[in-house]
Design a protein around this motif. Structure first.
Motif, PDB file in Angstrom:
ATOM      1  N   MET A  90       8.713  10.779  -6.781  1.00 28.30           N
ATOM      2  CA  MET A  90       7.788  11.206  -5.723  1.00 28.30           C
ATOM      3  C   MET A  90       7.763  12.716  -5.510  1.00 28.30           C
ATOM      4  O   MET A  90       6.830  13.238  -4.905  1.00 28.30           O
ATOM      5  CB  MET A  90       8.153  10.528  -4.400  1.00 28.30           C
ATOM      6  CG  MET A  90       7.999   9.035  -4.434  1.00 28.30           C
ATOM      7  SD  MET A  90       8.343   8.243  -2.848  1.00 28.30           S
ATOM      8  CE  MET A  90      10.062   8.677  -2.579  1.00 28.30           C
ATOM      9  N   LEU A  91       8.785  13.433  -6.033  1.00 29.23           N
ATOM     10  CA  LEU A  91       8.933  14.839  -5.663  1.00 29.23           C
ATOM     11  C   LEU A  91       9.035  15.812  -6.826  1.00 29.23           C
ATOM     12  O   LEU A  91       9.145  17.010  -6.598  1.00 29.23           O
ATOM     13  CB  LEU A  91      10.194  15.000  -4.789  1.00 29.23           C
ATOM     14  CG  LEU A  91      10.232  14.144  -3.529  1.00 29.23           C
ATOM     15  CD1 LEU A  91      11.604  14.203  -2.901  1.00 29.23           C
ATOM     16  CD2 LEU A  91       9.161  14.584  -2.556  1.00 29.23           C
ATOM     17  N   GLY A  92       9.026  15.335  -8.059  1.00 23.96           N
ATOM     18  CA  GLY A  92       9.290  16.197  -9.211  1.00 23.96           C
ATOM     19  C   GLY A  92       8.063  16.903  -9.750  1.00 23.96           C
ATOM     20  O   GLY A  92       7.753  16.812 -10.936  1.00 23.96           O
ATOM     21  N   MET A  93       7.372  17.650  -8.888  1.00 27.12           N
ATOM     22  CA  MET A  93       6.135  18.300  -9.314  1.00 27.12           C
ATOM     23  C   MET A  93       6.357  19.295 -10.450  1.00 27.12           C
ATOM     24  O   MET A  93       5.533  19.399 -11.347  1.00 27.12           O
ATOM     25  CB  MET A  93       5.456  18.974  -8.124  1.00 27.12           C
ATOM     26  CG  MET A  93       4.929  17.961  -7.120  1.00 27.12           C
ATOM     27  SD  MET A  93       4.177  18.716  -5.679  1.00 27.12           S
ATOM     28  CE  MET A  93       2.667  19.332  -6.399  1.00 27.12           C
ATOM     29  N   ALA A  94       7.459  20.015 -10.417  1.00 28.44           N
ATOM     30  CA  ALA A  94       7.721  20.988 -11.478  1.00 28.44           C
ATOM     31  C   ALA A  94       7.886  20.277 -12.823  1.00 28.44           C
ATOM     32  O   ALA A  94       7.384  20.745 -13.849  1.00 28.44           O
ATOM     33  CB  ALA A  94       8.964  21.810 -11.148  1.00 28.44           C
ATOM     34  N   THR A  95       8.566  19.134 -12.823  1.00 28.96           N
ATOM     35  CA  THR A  95       8.747  18.371 -14.063  1.00 28.96           C
ATOM     36  C   THR A  95       7.416  17.823 -14.539  1.00 28.96           C
ATOM     37  O   THR A  95       7.086  17.897 -15.725  1.00 28.96           O
ATOM     38  CB  THR A  95       9.763  17.235 -13.846  1.00 28.96           C
ATOM     39  OG1 THR A  95      11.011  17.803 -13.471  1.00 28.96           O
ATOM     40  CG2 THR A  95       9.939  16.407 -15.104  1.00 28.96           C
ATOM     41  N   ARG A  96       6.648  17.272 -13.619  1.00 28.99           N
ATOM     42  CA  ARG A  96       5.321  16.760 -13.982  1.00 28.99           C
ATOM     43  C   ARG A  96       4.460  17.870 -14.571  1.00 28.99           C
ATOM     44  O   ARG A  96       3.810  17.705 -15.600  1.00 28.99           O
ATOM     45  CB  ARG A  96       4.651  16.154 -12.743  1.00 28.99           C
ATOM     46  CG  ARG A  96       3.356  15.426 -13.062  1.00 28.99           C
ATOM     47  CD  ARG A  96       2.075  15.906 -12.411  1.00 28.99           C
ATOM     48  NE  ARG A  96       2.069  17.086 -11.620  1.00 28.99           N
ATOM     49  CZ  ARG A  96       1.626  17.136 -10.377  1.00 28.99           C
ATOM     50  NH1 ARG A  96       1.250  16.041  -9.748  1.00 28.99           N
ATOM     51  NH2 ARG A  96       1.575  18.286  -9.741  1.00 28.99           N
TER      52      ARG A  96
END
Length: 176
Positions: A90-96
């Motif tokens: 739900m929170l890994g925007m940098a990884t995405r």
């Protein structure tokens, strides 16, 4: 497994990324995570299947998002990614964003059905931030989803009208 792939299909290289909490596999709820005893056990099962379909896997696991980012940024020698973002779902925007910026397809995989998982964990409106950019999503089938996902991703890479055309621009893979 003869005949599953197109004749003379290349040997694709797929990076399998396990996010935060996956290192505890085998210590977690067996009703959800099944009979897999450890992350190493899962990797061994995946390597065995990969050999049958002539795919080379590169495994990476970390509980630290920055390490996952570095792995993605320096994985120029892979054709695609399979990721269980786990604690980053739900929170890994940098990884995405790193996966999207890589220009390579990625498959999101989860042991659990996320809709079911989120509804029972008190967050029924939660969603994965990885799904919208993924070439596909495999969830709810425990470790079997990894095998099915690997096969589907491999066949998609073989299909030049789908993912294969993009993946074929990588020159590091070896032809079978």
């Amino acid at each position: 497994m003869q005949g599953l792939r197109v004749p003379n299909a290349p040997q694709w290289r797929i990076a399998v990324i396990q996010g935060p909490n996956m290192s505890a596999l085998g210590k977690r709820d067996p009703g959800l995570f099944g009979s897999v005893r450890s992350l190493e056990d899962l990797n061994d099962q995946l390597d065995g299947f990969a050999a049958k379909i002539d795919v080379e896997l590169r495994h990476f696991s970390s509980n630290i998002e920055g390490e996952i980012l570095n792995f993605i940024h320096y994985s120029d020698d892979v054709d695609a990614f399979m990721i269980n973002p786990a604690g980053l779902t739900m929170l890994g925007m940098a990884t995405r964003d790193a996966l999207l910026d890589s220009g390579r397809p990625y498959l999101e995989v989860h042991f659990a059905n996320l809709a079911q998982w989120f509804s029972t964990s008190g967050t029924p409106d939660a969603k994965s931030i990885f799904s919208h950019g993924a070439s596909g999503v495999m969830e709810g089938l425990r470790h079997h989803g990894y095998v099915g996902g690997m096969l589907a991703l491999t066949l998609a890479l073989d299909d030049q009208s789908f993912l294969g055309k993009t993946a074929r621009t990588n020159t590091h893979r070896k032809e079978s």
